[in-house]
Design an enzyme around this catalytic site. Structure first.
Site, PDB file in Angstrom:
ATOM      1  CE1 TYR A  48      -0.351   1.314   9.221  1.00 39.79           C
ATOM      2  CE2 TYR A  48      -0.222  -0.751  10.441  1.00 39.79           C
ATOM      3  CZ  TYR A  48      -0.869   0.081   9.534  1.00 39.79           C
ATOM      4  OH  TYR A  48      -2.039  -0.340   8.950  1.00 39.79           O
TER       5      TYR A  48
ATOM      6  CE  LYS B 207       1.847   3.252   5.506  1.00 38.21           C
ATOM      7  NZ  LYS B 207       1.385   2.024   4.838  1.00 38.21           N
TER       8      LYS B 207
ATOM      9  CG  ASP C  28      -4.110  -5.904   0.062  1.00 38.54           C
ATOM     10  OD1 ASP C  28      -4.260  -4.730  -0.340  1.00 38.54           O
ATOM     11  OD2 ASP C  28      -3.847  -6.166   1.251  1.00 38.54           O
TER      12      ASP C  28
ATOM     13  CG  HIS D 158      -1.773  -1.139   1.391  1.00 34.54           C
ATOM     14  ND1 HIS D 158      -2.007  -1.723   2.613  1.00 34.54           N
ATOM     15  CD2 HIS D 158      -2.479  -1.865   0.488  1.00 34.54           C
ATOM     16  CE1 HIS D 158      -2.827  -2.750   2.453  1.00 34.54           C
ATOM     17  NE2 HIS D 158      -3.119  -2.860   1.172  1.00 34.54           N
TER      18      HIS D 158
END
Length: 132
Positions: A88, A28, A124, A18
């Site tokens: 995250y 991130k 996905d 992603h």
């Protein structure tokens, strides 16, 4: 601006790859807080000398390693143990219209995942081949 938790019950659960498109690109910082996962980032910066290259790092609840995901990189992981949890921190709020993705098995990247995919979301699975 945002903190996320991803809980994954089964080993072989794949999340990603992603990223968010400009102007909502994200940085991130990822850490596995329980279990184990193999975390992958892919460089999508066309002017970069590492364009389309990837790295993978094993993160576990015991090794305390973290992975920094710079702006312009796609991110994903596969779990290596049951009941794996990742946290995250993200520099941008999630913006649905900016969400993009890459197929985990896209031949443009030839990522060497260390485990077979057992669980993957419909979203996905459906990402198109990379064009870049």
């Amino acid at each position: 601006v945002q903190g996320n938790v991803s809980y994954n019950r089964l080993p072989g659960t794949l999340r990603g790859l992603h990223y968010q498109a400009a102007p909502y690109r994200e940085v991130k910082l990822v850490r596995c807080t329980r279990g184990a996962l193999y975390d992958v980032i892919v460089d999508l910066r066309s002017a970069s000398p590492t364009y389309k290259q990837w790295i993978g790092v094993e993160l576990t609840g015991d090794n305390y390693r973290m992975l920094y995901v710079p702006e312009g990189f796609a991110h994903g992981f596969i779990t290596l143990a049951p009941d794996t949890e990742a946290t995250y921190q993200v520099s941008q709020f999630y913006t649905p219209g900016a969400e993009q993705g890459l197929r985990y098995d896209d031949p443009a990247f030839a990522i060497d995942w260390p485990a077979a995919v057992q669980v993957i979301s419909a979203k996905d699975k459906q990402w198109a081949d990379f064009v870049g």
